[in-house]
Motif scaffolding. Structure first.
Motif, mmCIF file in Angstrom:
data_model
loop_
_atom_site.group_PDB
_atom_site.id
_atom_site.type_symbol
_atom_site.label_atom_id
_atom_site.label_comp_id
_atom_site.label_asym_id
_atom_site.label_seq_id
_atom_site.Cartn_x
_atom_site.Cartn_y
_atom_site.Cartn_z
ATOM 1 N N ARG A 193 1.176 4.070 -2.936
ATOM 2 C CA ARG A 193 0.824 5.465 -2.641
ATOM 3 C C ARG A 193 1.986 6.419 -2.890
ATOM 4 O O ARG A 193 1.770 7.615 -3.093
ATOM 5 N N ALA A 205 -8.271 -2.011 -5.845
ATOM 6 C CA ALA A 205 -9.165 -2.817 -4.994
ATOM 7 C C ALA A 205 -8.398 -3.889 -4.227
ATOM 8 O O ALA A 205 -8.714 -4.176 -3.063
ATOM 9 N N PRO A 209 -3.811 9.595 -2.662
ATOM 10 C CA PRO A 209 -4.919 9.354 -1.732
ATOM 11 C C PRO A 209 -5.246 7.864 -1.567
ATOM 12 O O PRO A 209 -5.220 7.108 -2.539
ATOM 13 N N GLU A 210 -5.536 7.489 -0.345
ATOM 14 C CA GLU A 210 -5.881 6.096 -0.053
ATOM 15 C C GLU A 210 -7.091 5.640 -0.857
ATOM 16 O O GLU A 210 -7.162 4.489 -1.289
ATOM 17 N N LYS A 211 -8.030 6.541 -1.100
ATOM 18 C CA LYS A 211 -9.245 6.166 -1.836
ATOM 19 C C LYS A 211 -8.934 5.725 -3.267
ATOM 20 O O LYS A 211 -9.749 5.073 -3.898
ATOM 21 N N ASN A 212 -7.740 6.059 -3.780
ATOM 22 C CA ASN A 212 -7.350 5.678 -5.135
ATOM 23 C C ASN A 212 -6.618 4.341 -5.199
ATOM 24 O O ASN A 212 -6.251 3.902 -6.281
ATOM 25 N N GLN A 265 -7.067 -2.357 -0.989
ATOM 26 C CA GLN A 265 -7.979 -1.677 -0.070
ATOM 27 C C GLN A 265 -8.376 -2.633 1.048
ATOM 28 O O GLN A 265 -8.812 -3.750 0.788
ATOM 29 N N ARG A 283 0.834 -1.210 0.000
ATOM 30 C CA ARG A 283 0.000 0.000 0.000
ATOM 31 C C ARG A 283 0.868 1.259 0.000
ATOM 32 O O ARG A 283 0.613 2.208 -0.734
ATOM 33 N N SER A 315 -9.558 -2.476 5.554
ATOM 34 C CA SER A 315 -9.803 -1.670 6.743
ATOM 35 C C SER A 315 -8.586 -1.707 7.668
ATOM 36 O O SER A 315 -7.698 -2.561 7.530
#
Length: 124
Positions: free
Chosen positions: A19, A96, A90-93, A99, A15, A101
């Motif tokens: 990023r 899948a 951004p983490e939202k990008n 991603q 991750r 929790s």
């Protein structure tokens, strides 16, 4: 006196690489075995404690993040170097596949923590 190590699972390494602009390395890091993630964590601790992170990546992210990224790149490519970006995407990008929790990341950390404990204390 103990040594400083960073306990981070392969998915979290991946991750952070993604990023910071290293998507190809992120793909490879996501599939690392736990023992290799522990190797990266040990090396990251040494890079952080020695000040090597600040020398290699003076404008890199604060805290131990730069040390983790430098150690991961060193592990995957053979030598440490700064990432392609100095600021996180951004983490939202995130793709899948990366991603998850915070709870899922903590669960993933448990296997690396067990490996670190085995290395540090000799427990099975």
């Amino acid at each position: 006196m103990g040594r400083f190590v960073i306990t981070i699972p392969p998915v979290s390494i991946a991750r952070e690489l993604w990023r910071f602009g290293e998507p190809e390395l992120a793909t490879r890091a996501a599939d690392l075995p736990v023992v290799e993630a522990a190797d990266i964590g040990e090396r990251a601790g040494a890079i952080h404690e020695s000040g090597e992170a600040a020398r290699l990546w003076p404008r890199g992210p604060s805290g131990a993040t730069s040390a983790v990224l430098l150690a991961a790149i060193e592990h995957l490519e053979g030598r440490a170097r700064p990432c392609g970006r100095t600021r996180r995407l951004p983490e939202k990008n995130l793709p899948a596949s990366l991603q998850m929790s915070e709870d899922q990341r903590w669960i993933a950390s448990e296997t690396v923590a067990r490996e670190m404990n085995r290395r540090l204390h000799g427990s099975p």
